[in-house]
Write a protein that holds these residues in place. Structure first.
Motif, PDB file in Angstrom:
ATOM      1  N   PHE A  20      45.578  57.934  38.294  1.00 48.54           N
ATOM      2  CA  PHE A  20      44.235  57.783  38.844  1.00 48.54           C
ATOM      3  C   PHE A  20      43.113  58.024  37.599  1.00 48.54           C
ATOM      4  O   PHE A  20      43.168  58.940  37.118  1.00 48.54           O
ATOM      5  N   VAL A  21      42.335  56.934  37.355  1.00 49.92           N
ATOM      6  CA  VAL A  21      41.412  57.583  36.370  1.00 49.92           C
ATOM      7  C   VAL A  21      40.059  56.433  36.843  1.00 49.92           C
ATOM      8  O   VAL A  21      40.029  56.139  37.863  1.00 49.92           O
ATOM      9  N   THR A  22      38.860  56.989  36.708  1.00 49.97           N
ATOM     10  CA  THR A  22      37.570  57.087  36.896  1.00 49.97           C
ATOM     11  C   THR A  22      37.008  55.789  36.401  1.00 49.97           C
ATOM     12  O   THR A  22      37.193  55.565  35.091  1.00 49.97           O
ATOM     13  N   SER A  23      36.408  54.798  37.242  1.00 52.84           N
ATOM     14  CA  SER A  23      35.565  53.627  36.503  1.00 52.84           C
ATOM     15  C   SER A  23      34.258  54.079  36.363  1.00 52.84           C
ATOM     16  O   SER A  23      33.960  55.137  36.910  1.00 52.84           O
ATOM     17  N   TYR A  24      33.671  52.924  36.105  1.00 53.29           N
ATOM     18  CA  TYR A  24      31.462  52.650  35.795  1.00 53.29           C
ATOM     19  C   TYR A  24      31.305  52.806  37.367  1.00 53.29           C
ATOM     20  O   TYR A  24      32.356  51.787  37.833  1.00 53.29           O
ATOM     21  N   THR A  25      30.141  53.360  37.190  1.00 51.17           N
ATOM     22  CA  THR A  25      29.621  53.209  38.637  1.00 51.17           C
ATOM     23  C   THR A  25      29.732  51.386  38.583  1.00 51.17           C
ATOM     24  O   THR A  25      29.119  50.721  38.013  1.00 51.17           O
ATOM     25  N   ARG A  26      29.347  51.289  40.648  1.00 56.44           N
ATOM     26  CA  ARG A  26      29.484  49.582  40.427  1.00 56.44           C
ATOM     27  C   ARG A  26      28.212  49.705  42.211  1.00 56.44           C
ATOM     28  O   ARG A  26      28.436  50.638  42.419  1.00 56.44           O
ATOM     29  N   PRO A  27      27.591  48.875  42.021  1.00 60.61           N
ATOM     30  CA  PRO A  27      26.690  48.409  43.171  1.00 60.61           C
ATOM     31  C   PRO A  27      27.785  48.097  44.661  1.00 60.61           C
ATOM     32  O   PRO A  27      28.831  48.705  44.255  1.00 60.61           O
ATOM     33  N   VAL A  28      27.466  48.291  45.556  1.00 55.52           N
ATOM     34  CA  VAL A  28      27.763  48.402  46.025  1.00 55.52           C
ATOM     35  C   VAL A  28      28.259  46.497  46.647  1.00 55.52           C
ATOM     36  O   VAL A  28      29.755  46.099  46.718  1.00 55.52           O
ATOM     37  N   LYS A  29      27.287  46.048  45.758  1.00 56.11           N
ATOM     38  CA  LYS A  29      27.776  44.064  46.025  1.00 56.11           C
ATOM     39  C   LYS A  29      29.729  44.394  44.964  1.00 56.11           C
ATOM     40  O   LYS A  29      30.224  43.590  45.690  1.00 56.11           O
ATOM     41  N   PHE A  30      29.467  45.208  44.160  1.00 57.19           N
ATOM     42  CA  PHE A  30      31.188  45.741  43.614  1.00 57.19           C
ATOM     43  C   PHE A  30      30.692  44.232  42.802  1.00 57.19           C
ATOM     44  O   PHE A  30      30.403  44.886  40.790  1.00 57.19           O
ATOM     45  N   TRP A  31      30.872  43.370  42.635  1.00 63.38           N
ATOM     46  CA  TRP A  31      30.592  42.080  41.559  1.00 63.38           C
ATOM     47  C   TRP A  31      29.612  42.027  40.518  1.00 63.38           C
ATOM     48  O   TRP A  31      29.209  41.534  41.691  1.00 63.38           O
ATOM     49  N   GLU A  32      29.750  42.203  39.384  1.00 64.94           N
ATOM     50  CA  GLU A  32      28.808  41.943  38.775  1.00 64.94           C
ATOM     51  C   GLU A  32      28.272  40.343  38.563  1.00 64.94           C
ATOM     52  O   GLU A  32      27.388  40.075  38.686  1.00 64.94           O
ATOM     53  N   ARG A  33      29.172  39.617  38.607  1.00 67.88           N
ATOM     54  CA  ARG A  33      28.701  37.792  38.576  1.00 67.88           C
ATOM     55  C   ARG A  33      28.986  37.082  40.107  1.00 67.88           C
ATOM     56  O   ARG A  33      29.623  37.723  40.747  1.00 67.88           O
ATOM     57  N   ASP A  34      27.927  36.626  40.271  1.00 69.06           N
ATOM     58  CA  ASP A  34      27.784  35.789  41.230  1.00 69.06           C
ATOM     59  C   ASP A  34      29.096  34.639  41.797  1.00 69.06           C
ATOM     60  O   ASP A  34      28.927  33.173  41.153  1.00 69.06           O
ATOM     61  N   TYR A  35      30.191  34.784  41.773  1.00 67.61           N
ATOM     62  CA  TYR A  35      30.935  34.113  42.044  1.00 67.61           C
ATOM     63  C   TYR A  35      31.445  32.779  43.085  1.00 67.61           C
ATOM     64  O   TYR A  35      31.483  33.905  43.793  1.00 67.61           O
ATOM     65  N   ASN A  36      31.236  31.880  43.421  1.00 66.75           N
ATOM     66  CA  ASN A  36      31.361  31.388  45.024  1.00 66.75           C
ATOM     67  C   ASN A  36      32.433  29.779  44.354  1.00 66.75           C
ATOM     68  O   ASN A  36      32.324  29.310  43.322  1.00 66.75           O
ATOM     69  N   THR A  37      33.419  30.249  45.392  1.00 72.34           N
ATOM     70  CA  THR A  37      34.381  28.526  45.209  1.00 72.34           C
ATOM     71  C   THR A  37      32.876  27.633  45.470  1.00 72.34           C
ATOM     72  O   THR A  37      32.161  27.370  46.135  1.00 72.34           O
TER      73      THR A  37
END
Length: 1359
Positions: free
Chosen positions: A659-676
């Motif tokens: 395991f390695v530590t990644s960078y901090t992310r918001p609760v939403k997690f994904w930075e992009r607003d990807y919608n179908t």
């Protein structure tokens, strides 16, 4: 494999260390040399300046100026070259120019960059008017040389950043923070930050997307500038000693030593930039800003999670403004004199405002777009019509209006509840109850909060779980649907759900506010009696801590009891000498416990994932990495603490046990607003629709069911969570909903007081082998397991076996519910080939096709117009001939029932022999029959029109089938073409239909679709449709209750989202070499889901690992080991739910907010608007009674009930009736309410304020007092006013008319007006004037008011 590893080492590892420079063997020598010399210049220039010249600000200025000029020149040339490629002139070279080019090369201004092959064209790069250079370079080579900045602002910002990096970095060198080799290391950091502005690392270790990420370019210089500024500030503060230090829990903050230690840590952090960016420990700038603002708002001010950088900024500004407002009242309150049994009025006002504003903030979403949509629809309605151009659909999407109504109801509700809560809190605080009853009251509140919290959030959820405590085999508290095989109705409301909801209500609105107000009063009294220099900071802390604790208790009460109990036990009994004050202890423990919960979830995930007895090796690398995980365990624990502290995921490398530590992310997690984005006829070209049939794959067509599931959850999720149907939940939790064909991951992002924001990710219907194995793991039961180690001795009744209990404890998920009921669609698909294989079945379909056309002709409102149209009648006149026969090869004896084999075609006579009775019956059922029985004979215009349309329809089917209707495959192809509306009129005899296109759109096209439905019904009742009346009624019922359409039609999506009861479609599937047609039938019903709660850190870790593996490490193997099934962690299902192209979900919903007001069962538990109206009326009556008794000489409370002896709330009921909206004219609610009794109506008519509110609903989304579906009968009038009041109502009204003169507080609502008018009991001057102005009367009034307010507090709990 080796070349890919070398590419990762060059473009990934080495480029991350240097800031972007690496030697690319695929690029030209010029490109590699340019990069090398550029890198050496940026590295050596500051180093040589520092070593050769004496340190001074002049040298720093010169260095910054040179860097600015250098970057400006490069950026200008790069920008101009790209502009030249976009708009420049391409000059083709002639042959003699190529022959003599070597002779003229020394005399011309030529920019020759590549010499491998002489190009035959060049660009003209204009330097000055009339002067240009010859550029033999292409765009791809230039992009390989330098990154492109498309806008001028980006170039200016890059130059400014490069200058700031140079100036701030050299300034730190001048300060002497670096010695020896560290000077060179720091110059290396400066060079890497500057070089990334010219040629950045692509892809970066922290980049969330494939391809060129222009935002990540600015990460290194921005972080470097921030770090240098902080180093300089901490050094200046530490050396000056201007900050006043303070001690907290034995640690001295802001002392000189503390500040210098922080400075040294930042220096080390800056020197480690290459390694930090290699491992991707810092996110891109916009993600960092969002995370920082979100963490500050959540942990400091008690806010909720945010959905975008804009919403995080909006939430923080909102919290800061409220804290600033409260700070003024709090500062004034603690500076006021505090007695032993006295609370300053200003502090009581502060408490009232604090509770009301915290309650209001907790009920608002962090996303301002919905609120702005409501404001825009009210203030700027013209902007609502300026939406992007969309295809017209008959069914309107109800979601936007539903969201606006929910927000409007919350605002209306808060407009009533917030002042009421402020008044109640003011009265309680002013009563000195939190001072007089100390310390017993504090311990009583702590014990009460602990007991209620334990019962509500631990005992009841455990008893409702599928496997309570992982020991019992069945839930103790079962829902009514638990034993049902198939759910047919909505979920029934159980008694323990009501108990859970009421306990939450008591906990949120009574216990925790009392605990917080008690601690605030104690803290403020301590500060007020012992003034110190830090009082202004203590006042700020009291304001912020009170707001944070109250908002947390309103939004997330499930974890508060653990924090409160630990704080009490630890600081009161275990280590009391460590305690500061209870408010400080509770505030910091709430922050610490949020991090401790994250640490617990991370450790559970890691231990579950690497457990040696259940680990699944997906690749050879996993087997290789497993032994290295053992010595990695100690570092792993430190990483877990670090990641919990900074809210970063802990992800497995390539899915292995390391395991390695990644960078901090918001609760939403994904930075992009990807919608179908669904592919249908509204966003594709017509030629594409007709030829290639886009969106014919299962995933695109099935995504609509997940979209409908999202709408169902939007309606019921918040209420179901508050009823405990999903167990305990908190911000960031992830759940999997699993049914027969739907498998969706629900990510809960924001949890407010009465609202939940979530995102749904739908997985494939027919998943991979790994997905199916994990679906089996979450759907199969373990009750039948009888194993114990290696034997099978069995288990106790209703208990789990040893193996089952042990296995359930080593999973990253648990079953929260097995029968969760949601409204959805049952999907049945039948193979069309099997249903039309036989000629007789195709003949039945053609017969229904013809009858449907006749039905729609007779039902059309344009029938008279068609019968009188000369063009149509002239084209159909040959059909009236006695010898007319249509011998088109499309017609076939095997499939056409009216086929005349003697004439080798279809004649009017044969047509009438089969369909004349049906034509006559349809004509008789017209609403306005204009044709008599004489006009429906064989030679009538109506019969002729029906004959022509039926011939045209069948010929269109044959044309679409390529004139091979006798074969099954062409017949299905043609049927599907007509079903989706592809009518191709190729025969000149059918061109008369173009006289009115409604003949095709309103008659033939619906006939094709209806015939398919009738053909489906034929299998269940073969002989039923022989009766014309039954067939006619069936078509009419199908037309009203069912939508029959192609799935690519936008109406199909709109109908599903509008909850159409039934739908039918013909689907053409071309997948994996298969070419088949299926009849899809949807019926609206209640579906049963299994709710699986997944460890949220497991989801975040696996998502982060997939992003790192596919973006940074470039692993494009579709069968990579990180997506192989791992039942203990549901690795494949979680990884496949990532945003595309990292994962492959078939649907990702936008962030959707669910409000509690839309849940009818929760409203029935917590009460409705009528009950809230009674509560308000009752408290106003008590206020009127108590204050009126104090205002009248000789009056007492017992003799004056509900305002006896006092004025009415409104001074002029008649005038008010004209201004307010009558109750009869108000919009009636959809629910049926029980009418109040006549005695209560008489009591309500006494006050115009209640009269104006009687016919309306204040809100349907109250958390504390929500609206109900069917409120119970209202109590009789004796509960509110005694009989004496009703008898003397006329005398009292006369008294009120004579006394009520004065200014009042007016409120104008959406439905009417009501007002608190001036009266003796409230207006000081009026009271003094009316009673002689004695001081004793004023004191009596104040005393009576205090008593009345305490009555309000007491009766609020009852109501």
């Amino acid at each position: 494999m080796g070349s890919q590893a070398l590419q990762i080492l060059r473009q990934g590892v080495w480029a991350s260390l240097t800031g972007g420079w690496y030697v690319d063997p695929h690029q030209s020598t010029f490109s590699n040399c340019f990069h090398l010399y550029l890198w050496i210049f940026l590295l050596a220039f500051p180093f040589l300046l520092y070593m050769a010249l004496p340190p001074s600000l002049v040298v720093a200025g010169v260095y910054s100026a040179v860097v600015a000029v250098f970057f400006t020149a490069i950026k200008v040339v790069n920008y101009r070259l790209h502009a030249m490629f976009d708009l420049g002139e391409i000059v083709e070279k002639k042959q003699f120019d190529l022959d003599h080019e070597s002779l003229q090369e020394s005399q011309e201004n030529t920019l020759m960059i590549e010499e491998k092959a002489k190009p035959k064209q060049y660009y003209r790069f204009w330097v000055l008017p009339g002067k240009w250079l010859r550029v033999r370079y292409d765009r791809l080579a230039l992009l390989a040389l330098l990154d492109r900045n498309r806008r001028v602002g980006e170039n200016v910002f890059a130059v400014v950043l490069a200058s700031l990096v140079a100036f701030l970095g050299f300034l730190l060198l001048l300060q002497g923070f670096f010695r020896d080799i560290w000077v060179f290391q720091f110059c290396l950091v400066i060079a890497s930050c500057q070089y990334s502005l010219l040629k950045s690392v692509q892809p970066d270790a922290a980049s969330p997307m494939h391809g060129h990420n222009w935002i990540i370019v600015y990460s290194r210089p921005v972080y470097f500038c921030l770090c240098c500024v902080m180093i300089w500030i901490f050094d200046l503060s530490g050396r000056s000693g201007s900050l006043q230090p303070f001690s907290l829990y034995g640690v001295t903050f802001f002392s000189a030593h503390f500040l210098l230690c922080v400075r040294d840590m930042l220096i080390v952090f800056a020197l480690c930039f290459p390694v930090i960016f290699l491992f991707g420990l810092l996110p891109q700038v916009n993600t960092f800003v969002m995370c920082l603002l979100e963490q500050i708002d959540m942990h400091i001010f008690g806010g909720t999670a945010t959905t975008s950088p804009l919403s995080s900024l909006f939430s923080l500004i909102r919290s800061v403004l409220v804290a600033a407002l409260l700070y003024g009242f709090c500062l004034g309150a603690i500076t006021a004199p505090w007695g032993d049994a006295h609370v300053p009025v200003l502090f009581s006002v502060f408490c009232g405002l604090l509770l009301a504003l915290s309650y209001h903030l907790s009920r608002q979403s962090s996303d301002p777009t919905i609120l702005w949509s409501l404001v825009r629809s009210k203030l700027f309605p013209e902007l609502e019509n300026r939406t992007p151009e969309e295809p017209p659909v008959e069914i309107k999407d109800p979601l936007p209006e539903k969201l606006r109504n929910s927000v409007k109801e919350i605002l209306h509700s808060d407009l009533v509840m917030c002042p009421l809560m402020a008044v109640i809190t003011f009265a309680i605080s002013a009563s000195t109850v939190f001072i007089a009853l100390q310390p017993a009251l504090s311990f009583v509140l702590y014990i009460l909060a602990g007991v209620v919290g334990f019962i509500t959030h631990y005992l009841l959820p455990q008893l409702r779980k599928q496997l309570p405590w992982f020991c019992l085999a069945h839930p103790v508290l079962r829902s009514r649907e638990y034993s049902q095989f198939e759910v047919r109705d909505a979920a029934q409301l159980m008694w323990f759900e009501k108990l859970y909801a009421w306990l939450q209500c008591v906990e949120k609105y009574f216990i925790y506010p009392a605990v917080v107000l008690n601690s605030l009063t104690t803290e403020a009294r301590t500060v007020g009696q012992n003034h110190k220099d830090l009082d202004i900071y203590r006042a700020l802390f009291i304001s912020v801590a009170g707001m944070k604790l109250l908002r947390s208790s309103f939004c997330a009460p499930s974890q508060q009891y653990v924090t409160l109990c630990f704080t009490t036990l630890f600081f009161h009994f275990d280590y009391p000498h460590f305690s500061e004050t209870f408010l400080i202890d509770y505030y910091f423990m709430s922050i610490l416990f949020s991090k401790m919960w994250d640490l617990l979830y991370k450790l559970r995930f890691v231990l579950t994932y690497i457990a040696p007895w259940q680990i699944t090796w997906g690749s050879a690398f996993h087997a290789f990495a497993q032994p290295f995980a053992v010595p990695h365990s100690a570092v792993l624990f430190v990483q877990a603490i670090f990641s919990a502290l900074f809210s970063t995921p802990l992800n497995p490398v390539l899915g292995s046990a390391v395991f390695v530590t990644s960078y901090t992310r918001p609760v939403k997690f994904w930075e992009r607003d990807y919608n179908t984005k669904r592919v249908d006829h509204s966003n594709t070209r017509l030629a594409t629709q007709l030829d290639r049939n886009p969106g014919a794959d299962d995933n695109n067509l099935n995504s609509i069911f997940y979209e409908h599931l999202t709408r169902s959850l939007q309606h019921s999720l918040c209420g179901d969570l508050l009823l405990g149907r999903w167990g305990n939940y908190s911000t960031g939790d992830c759940f999997i909903l699993a049914s027969d064909y739907l498998n969706a991951l629900v990510h809960i992002i924001e949890i407010g007081n009465g609202l939940v924001t979530f995102q749904l990710r739908g997985l494939e219907f027919r998943g991979t082998y790994c997905q199916q194995r994990e679906v089996e793991a979450i759907t199969e039961g373990v009750e039948e397991d009888e194993g114990c180690c290696c034997c099978e001795p069995g288990h106790l009744p209703h208990m789990l076996s040893f193996n089952a209990a042990f296995g359930q404890r080593w999973l990253a998920w648990e079953v929260a519910a097995t029968k969760y009921v949601l409204e959805g669609y049952s999907i049945s698909d039948n193979n069309a080939a099997s249903m039309l294989q036989v000629f007789d079945l195709r003949k039945i379909l053609i017969t229904y096709y013809v009858k449907s056309i006749i039905y729609y002709v007779s039902r059309s409102s344009k029938l008279e117009e068609w019968l009188t149209n000369e063009t149509i009648q002239e084209a159909l006149r040959p059909c009236l001939g006695p010898n007319y026969v249509d011998s088109d090869p499309t017609f076939n004896l095997n499939i056409d029932e009216d086929y005349d084999h003697r004439a080798s075609g279809i004649t009017p006579t044969s047509f009438c022999m089969v369909y004349l009775d049906w034509i006559q019956y349809c004509n008789s059922r017209r609403q306005t029959p204009t044709l008599t029985q004489e006009h429906t004979k064989t030679d009538s215009p109506l019969v002729n029109l029906c004959f022509g349309l039926c011939i045209l329809g069948r010929r269109a089917l044959g044309t679409a089938s390529h004139s091979m209707s006798a074969s099954l495959e062409p017949f299905l192809y043609g049927l599907h073409a007509l079903f989706k509306g592809d009518f191709r009129i190729t025969s000149p005899r059918d061109e008369w239909v173009f006289a009115d296109m409604d003949l095709l759109n309103r008659v033939v096209a619906p006939g094709v679709r209806m015939s398919l439905k009738l053909h489906q019904d034929h299998f269940t009742s073969p002989d039923e449709y022989e009766d014309p009346m039954v067939l006619y009624d069936a078509i009419t019922a199908n037309e009203e209750k069912m939508l029959i359409s192609h799935e690519g039609d936008p109406v199909w999506r709109s109908a599903i989202l509008a909850n159409m009861p039934s739908l039918l479609a013909l689907r053409h599937i071309m997948d994996d070499g298969s070419d088949e047609y299926k009849i899809i039938m949807l019926n609206k019903r209640f579906l049963s889901f299994r709710v699986i709660k997944v460890n949220r850190e497991c989801v975040r870790g696996l998502w982060a690992g997939q992003q790192q593996e596919l973006v940074f490490l470039r692993n494009r193997n579709p069968e990579r080991g990180s997506i192989q099934n791992a039942k203990q962690a549901l690795r494949n299902m979680i990884n496949s739910s990532c945003d595309q192209p990292i994962g492959y979900p078939i649907y990702v919903s936008p962030l959707t907010t669910s409000y509690a007001g839309g849940h009818s069962q929760l409203r029935s538990v917590w009460g409705g608007p009528v009950r809230r109206l009674i509560f308000l009326q009752y408290n106003l009556c008590r206020l009127q009674k108590g204050c009126g008794a104090g205002c009248n000489s000789g009056g007492n409370i017992e003799d004056s009930d509900c305002g006896g002896g006092s004025t009415s709330i409104s001074t002029n009921p008649a005038v008010h009736t004209t201004q307010s909206t009558p109750a009869s004219s108000l919009p009636q609610p959809h629910i049926t309410t029980v009418q109040p009794s006549m005695g209560l109506l008489t009591s309500l008519q006494r006050t115009s304020s209640i009269q104006g509110l009687l016919g309306q609903q204040l809100s349907s989304s109250q958390l504390s007092f929500s609206s109900s579906v069917a409120p119970p009968p209202l109590p009789g009038p004796e509960r509110f006013c005694p009989a004496s009041l009703l008898d003397n109502s006329g005398h009292r009204a006369g008294q009120r008319a004579g006394l009520g003169q004065g200014s009042g507080l007016h409120y104008e609502s959406h439905f009417g007006k009501w007002s608190f008018s001036g009266r003796k009991g409230f207006n000081g001057p009026a009271a003094v004037e009316g009673e002689g102005g004695t001081v004793q009367t004023i004191r009596t009034q104040v005393r009576r008011l205090s008593v009345c307010l305490q009555h309000v507090v007491c009766y609020s709990a009852v109501c």
